[in-house]
Design a protein around this motif. Sequence first.
Motif, PDB file in Angstrom:
ATOM      1  N   GLU A  46       3.299   3.281 -27.679  1.00 21.68           N
ATOM      2  CA  GLU A  46       3.421   4.202 -28.806  1.00 21.68           C
ATOM      3  C   GLU A  46       2.225   5.132 -28.872  1.00 21.68           C
ATOM      4  OE1 GLU A  46       3.880   3.696 -33.673  1.00 21.68           O
ATOM      5  OE2 GLU A  46       2.850   2.183 -32.488  1.00 21.68           O
ATOM      6  N   ASP A  62       2.368   9.894 -37.321  1.00 21.76           N
ATOM      7  CA  ASP A  62       2.477   9.797 -38.772  1.00 21.76           C
ATOM      8  C   ASP A  62       2.001   8.443 -39.290  1.00 21.76           C
ATOM      9  OD1 ASP A  62       5.567  11.730 -39.058  1.00 21.76           O
ATOM     10  OD2 ASP A  62       3.467  12.354 -38.974  1.00 21.76           O
ATOM     11  N   SER A  63       2.203   7.410 -38.480  1.00 22.77           N
ATOM     12  CA  SER A  63       1.874   6.051 -38.921  1.00 22.77           C
ATOM     13  C   SER A  63       0.383   5.815 -39.084  1.00 22.77           C
ATOM     14  CB  SER A  63       2.446   5.036 -37.933  1.00 22.77           C
ATOM     15  OG  SER A  63       1.935   5.261 -36.635  1.00 22.77           O
ATOM     16  N   GLU A  89       0.431  -4.360 -38.946  1.00 21.63           N
ATOM     17  CA  GLU A  89       1.297  -3.649 -38.000  1.00 21.63           C
ATOM     18  C   GLU A  89       0.530  -2.763 -37.013  1.00 21.63           C
ATOM     19  OE1 GLU A  89       1.576  -3.751 -41.339  1.00 21.63           O
ATOM     20  OE2 GLU A  89       2.256  -1.807 -42.148  1.00 21.63           O
ATOM     21  N   ASP A  90      -0.776  -2.649 -37.193  1.00 26.53           N
ATOM     22  CA  ASP A  90      -1.610  -1.936 -36.226  1.00 26.53           C
ATOM     23  C   ASP A  90      -1.995  -2.841 -35.059  1.00 26.53           C
ATOM     24  OD1 ASP A  90      -3.256  -0.374 -38.982  1.00 26.53           O
ATOM     25  OD2 ASP A  90      -1.766   0.537 -37.653  1.00 26.53           O
TER      26      ASP A  90
END
Length: 123
Positions: A46, A62-63, A89-90
């Motif tokens: 990603e 964006d995340s 989630e990182d």
Amino acid sequence: QVQLVESGGGLVQAGGSLRLSCAASGRTFSSYVMGWFRQAPGKEREFVARIYWTGGNTYYADSVKARFTISRDNAKNTVYLQMNSLKPEDTAFYYCAAGPAGSNSYYWQYNHWGQGTQVTVSS
């Protein structure tokens, strides 16, 4: 021979910060684009952020926008990723990449990769 070496990963609690470094060597990078990507287990690689080595133009997923900052130190040939307000989630393996002018958010645009560094964020 281009070499990219990442460092700075580790284990941090949610809400904490880490700074990743990517030391680049082997050529002149002034015309290159430097990127950070990440890959979590079972997921695709990603895009995270990228910076133009000359001019410093940046672009973020964006995340991570408003939480992560990509920067570079021309004198040290090093690119950084400052990560704040980290979330579980990182958690991923983070890779540094170098690509020719025009490279942006697609991994296939980059032709040099580091070995990566693990970032784990606990809840």
